[in-house]
Design a protein around this motif. Structure first.
Motif, mmCIF file in Angstrom:
data_model
loop_
_atom_site.group_PDB
_atom_site.id
_atom_site.type_symbol
_atom_site.label_atom_id
_atom_site.label_comp_id
_atom_site.label_asym_id
_atom_site.label_seq_id
_atom_site.Cartn_x
_atom_site.Cartn_y
_atom_site.Cartn_z
ATOM 1 N N VAL A 261 -1.003 6.873 8.443
ATOM 2 C CA VAL A 261 -1.545 6.083 7.333
ATOM 3 C C VAL A 261 -1.050 4.630 7.473
ATOM 4 C CG1 VAL A 261 -1.741 5.875 4.830
ATOM 5 C CG2 VAL A 261 -1.509 8.134 5.864
ATOM 6 N N LEU A 262 0.208 4.506 7.860
ATOM 7 C CA LEU A 262 0.769 3.163 8.073
ATOM 8 C C LEU A 262 -0.086 2.408 9.093
ATOM 9 C CD1 LEU A 262 3.295 1.145 7.769
ATOM 10 C CD2 LEU A 262 4.072 2.160 9.892
ATOM 11 N N TYR A 263 -0.363 3.066 10.223
ATOM 12 C CA TYR A 263 -1.151 2.428 11.288
ATOM 13 C C TYR A 263 -2.496 1.949 10.744
ATOM 14 C CZ TYR A 263 -3.768 1.708 15.582
ATOM 15 O OH TYR A 263 -4.545 1.148 16.569
ATOM 16 N N ARG A 264 -3.178 2.836 10.008
ATOM 17 C CA ARG A 264 -4.517 2.474 9.508
ATOM 18 C C ARG A 264 -4.439 1.303 8.530
ATOM 19 N NH1 ARG A 264 -5.386 8.020 9.346
ATOM 20 N NH2 ARG A 264 -5.189 8.133 7.082
ATOM 21 N N ALA A 265 -3.469 1.372 7.621
ATOM 22 C CA ALA A 265 -3.361 0.312 6.598
ATOM 23 C C ALA A 265 -2.995 -1.026 7.248
ATOM 24 C CB ALA A 265 -2.321 0.695 5.553
ATOM 25 N N VAL A 266 -2.112 -0.992 8.239
ATOM 26 C CA VAL A 266 -1.713 -2.246 8.895
ATOM 27 C C VAL A 266 -2.891 -2.807 9.692
ATOM 28 C CG1 VAL A 266 -0.123 -3.286 10.573
ATOM 29 C CG2 VAL A 266 0.748 -1.645 8.918
ATOM 30 N N PHE B 12 0.851 -1.203 0.000
ATOM 31 C CA PHE B 12 0.000 0.000 0.000
ATOM 32 C C PHE B 12 0.883 1.248 0.000
ATOM 33 C CE2 PHE B 12 0.588 -1.674 4.259
ATOM 34 C CZ PHE B 12 1.063 -0.580 4.964
ATOM 35 N N ILE B 13 0.205 2.380 -0.154
ATOM 36 C CA ILE B 13 0.907 3.666 -0.136
ATOM 37 C C ILE B 13 0.691 4.299 1.238
ATOM 38 C CG2 ILE B 13 0.933 6.011 -1.165
ATOM 39 C CD1 ILE B 13 1.946 3.902 -3.110
ATOM 40 N N ALA B 14 1.765 4.701 1.888
ATOM 41 C CA ALA B 14 1.638 5.366 3.194
ATOM 42 C C ALA B 14 2.588 6.556 3.228
ATOM 43 C CB ALA B 14 1.965 4.395 4.327
ATOM 44 N N ALA B 15 1.987 7.740 3.348
ATOM 45 C CA ALA B 15 2.822 8.946 3.381
ATOM 46 C C ALA B 15 3.473 9.097 4.744
ATOM 47 C CB ALA B 15 1.965 10.163 3.067
ATOM 48 N N ARG C 8 9.677 2.267 1.592
ATOM 49 C CA ARG C 8 10.572 3.136 0.817
ATOM 50 C C ARG C 8 9.749 4.287 0.290
ATOM 51 N NH1 ARG C 8 13.653 1.165 2.903
ATOM 52 N NH2 ARG C 8 15.566 0.088 2.483
ATOM 53 N N ASP C 9 10.115 5.514 0.616
ATOM 54 C CA ASP C 9 9.319 6.704 0.284
ATOM 55 C C ASP C 9 7.895 6.477 0.799
ATOM 56 O OD1 ASP C 9 11.560 7.880 -0.880
ATOM 57 O OD2 ASP C 9 11.239 6.739 -2.712
ATOM 58 N N ASP C 10 6.899 6.420 -0.122
ATOM 59 C CA ASP C 10 5.555 6.180 0.418
ATOM 60 C C ASP C 10 5.060 4.769 0.107
ATOM 61 O OD1 ASP C 10 5.192 6.444 -2.261
ATOM 62 O OD2 ASP C 10 3.672 8.014 -2.163
ATOM 63 N N ARG C 11 5.948 3.917 -0.414
ATOM 64 C CA ARG C 11 5.520 2.548 -0.748
ATOM 65 C C ARG C 11 5.850 1.583 0.386
ATOM 66 N NH1 ARG C 11 8.767 1.202 -4.826
ATOM 67 N NH2 ARG C 11 9.803 3.162 -4.523
ATOM 68 N N CYS C 12 4.807 0.916 0.815
ATOM 69 C CA CYS C 12 4.955 0.016 1.967
ATOM 70 C C CYS C 12 4.618 -1.423 1.591
ATOM 71 C CB CYS C 12 3.922 0.425 3.000
ATOM 72 S SG CYS C 12 4.609 1.135 4.430
ATOM 73 N N SER C 13 5.377 -2.350 2.113
ATOM 74 C CA SER C 13 5.020 -3.766 1.980
ATOM 75 C C SER C 13 5.076 -4.380 3.373
ATOM 76 C CB SER C 13 6.023 -4.510 1.092
ATOM 77 O OG SER C 13 6.141 -3.879 -0.147
ATOM 78 N N ILE C 14 4.064 -5.187 3.668
ATOM 79 C CA ILE C 14 4.031 -5.885 4.956
ATOM 80 C C ILE C 14 4.138 -7.380 4.670
ATOM 81 C CG2 ILE C 14 2.652 -6.398 7.016
ATOM 82 C CD1 ILE C 14 3.448 -3.524 7.014
ATOM 83 N N TYR C 15 5.106 -7.996 5.302
ATOM 84 C CA TYR C 15 5.365 -9.423 5.087
ATOM 85 C C TYR C 15 5.280 -10.202 6.397
ATOM 86 C CZ TYR C 15 7.891 -7.892 0.819
ATOM 87 O OH TYR C 15 8.264 -7.339 -0.382
ATOM 88 N N LEU C 16 5.012 -11.483 6.268
ATOM 89 C CA LEU C 16 5.282 -12.399 7.372
ATOM 90 C C LEU C 16 6.701 -12.903 7.124
ATOM 91 C CD1 LEU C 16 1.985 -14.493 7.426
ATOM 92 C CD2 LEU C 16 2.733 -12.862 9.172
ATOM 93 N N ASP C 17 7.565 -12.763 8.105
ATOM 94 C CA ASP C 17 8.917 -13.309 7.963
ATOM 95 C C ASP C 17 8.829 -14.777 8.373
ATOM 96 O OD1 ASP C 17 11.459 -14.215 8.274
ATOM 97 O OD2 ASP C 17 12.172 -12.525 9.470
ATOM 98 N N THR C 18 8.797 -15.655 7.387
ATOM 99 C CA THR C 18 8.568 -17.076 7.697
ATOM 100 C C THR C 18 9.835 -17.767 8.189
ATOM 101 O OG1 THR C 18 9.013 -17.844 5.443
ATOM 102 C CG2 THR C 18 6.744 -17.196 5.951
#
Ligand code: SAM
Length: 408
Positions: free
Chosen positions: A92-97, A85-88, A165-175
């Motif tokens: 925004v990060l909190y809401r998206a997560v 997602f995009i997070a400025a 990175r900048d406003d691009r966010c990725s959330i992963y499970l670190d398996t």
């Protein structure tokens, strides 16, 4: 979403997620390693979607991550993508997560940690981003399940990774949790041991295949020799580990993991089909290497000896000779090392005819002292140190003169 499906014993993601349960998987690695990791992934039947300087993106289901964690030799961690997602900023990060259904991945009675790589102009300290992310996860679980899971820095249970990175966010499970370089066999380390994943990548880079000899003078704690034995046996490097991040996710179905492990064990051979010889001038290094090999279950397959590199047995039937001498960050040692590297050149010329010689070092000036023309150089990184794997063709008999002519 990670759910147990009793009939097929499939540990999978529901079809409402993109692509029938398949998601992007990012396998991270050290710089220099992506070409080898890419080959490994293709060899395991995974597609390569993209390549970065320190990772390869592929795709698969959550149960595919179990296989990747078990089989990959050169990868560092296996990240399973949950959301992009995009997070400025942090709000925004909190809401998206918060919108991610964490209650389906993390047990309210469990424990999780958040790791991250953050480069966003509104974030001065990445720990702040981690805390926002952690709060969003814990708040969501509390809301849905009435209880907040524990969290903290330990990475030996469920781990969530934030890449921003900048406003691009990725959330992963670190398996993976702990990095895959921790194979669990290196109980005793000598000076400057090579990371297991780097050692495996270096061997893959030589193109060595069991069937020809693997000679490793200056073996230190034995990492190269042990990884070579694993490769020769077709043995999955993760078999000794009993803890991975995926085991702490809700829906982890242990019988499937046991099946995957049993299948890997079945594929592993009992004998090498070649000789692996590992020597070091220090008795304590050889003892450490032998102990590590015993933990790895391959001690009986490696011929260890305390010996100067120059006195190492090099059988006549060919193969590779690979050395990883010190490359001296401390001043004053350089003269001594110059002498050592010159000696390696003589050893190659005099004792290793018919072999392919390899030198792994982080000091290019010292490498020149070997005095042979390298046929190939491969760039690697040992932590932050730029290193090279030099390849020398060590011609037999009459071709020897050719190689002498080629001196640098
Ligand atoms: C950088 S360490 C090798 C680390 C190894 N790759 C590992 O993963 O542990 C270099 C090793 O060379 C050994 N060594 C130094 N001079 C030597 C010599 N003349 N003959 C044989 N071994 C030597 C040292 O004892 C040391 O264990």
């Amino acid at each position: 979403m990670l759910s147990r499906v009793p009939q097929g014993k499939i540990y999978q993601i529901k079809k409402d997620d993109k692509g029938m349960g398949k998601r992007k998987i990012l396998v991270t690695c050290a710089k220099g390693i992506p070409p080898f990791l890419k080959e490994e992934l293709l060899g395991l039947g995974f597609p390569v979607l993209s390549e970065t300087v320190a990772g390869i993106e592929t795709e698969g289901t959550i149960d595919d991550t179990m296989r990747l964690n078990l089989y990959l030799r050169t990868g560092h961690r296996v990240f399973f993508l949950l959301r992009e997602f995009i997070a400025a900023d942090a709000e925004v990060l909190y809401r998206a997560v918060s919108e991610i259904p964490w209650e389906e991945y993390i047990d309210e009675n469990g424990y999780f940690s958040v790791s991250s790589s953050v480069d966003n102009p509104t974030i001065r300290d990445s720990r702040y981003a981690n805390v926002k992310c952690k709060d969003a996860i814990a708040d969501r679980i509390k809301k849905r399940c009435g209880k907040r899971p524990d969290s903290g820095p330990a990475q030996d249970r469920a781990v969530v990774n934030l890449y921003w990175r900048d406003d691009r966010c990725s959330i992963y499970l670190d398996t993976s949790g702990d990095p895959l370089s921790r194979r669990n066999y290196r109980k005793i380390s000598m000076t400057a041991p090579m990371q297991e994943t780097l050692a495996a990548a270096v061997i893959v880079a030589t193109g060595w295949k069991a069937g020809s000899n693997f000679i490793n003078p200056m073996c230190g704690s034995g990492t190269l020799a042990i990884e070579a034995a694993f490769i020769a046996l077709n043995r999955a490097p993760g078999l000794l580990r009993n803890n991975y991040g995926f085991m702490h996710l809700k829906g982890f179905y242990e019988p499937l993991w046991n099946e995957i492990r049993a299948e890997a064990k079945k594929k592993s051979k009992k004998t090498l089909g070649c000789r692996i010889i590992a020597t070091d001038i220090k008795r304590e290094a050889v003892e450490a290497a032998r102990g590590n090999a015993a933990t790895a279950g391959v001690e009986h397959l490696i011929e260890f000896a305390v010996s100067a590199y120059s006195a190492t047995t090099v059988p006549e039937d060919g193969g590779i000779v690979i050395l990883n001498p010190e490359y001296g960050e401390r001043m004053g040692k350089i003269d001594e090392l110059e002498h050592l590297y010159e000696g390696i050149g003589d050893f190659f010329k005099q004792k290793c005819k018919g072999y392919t010689g390899y030198l792994f070092t982080g000091n290019l000036d010292l490498a020149k002292k070997v005095g042979l023309k390298a046929r190939k150089r491969t760039l690697f990184f040992n932590g932050r140190i730029e290193c090279r794997l030099f390849e020398y063709e060590l011609y037999e008999g009459s071709r020897k003169n050719k190689q002498d002519e080629g001196k640098e």
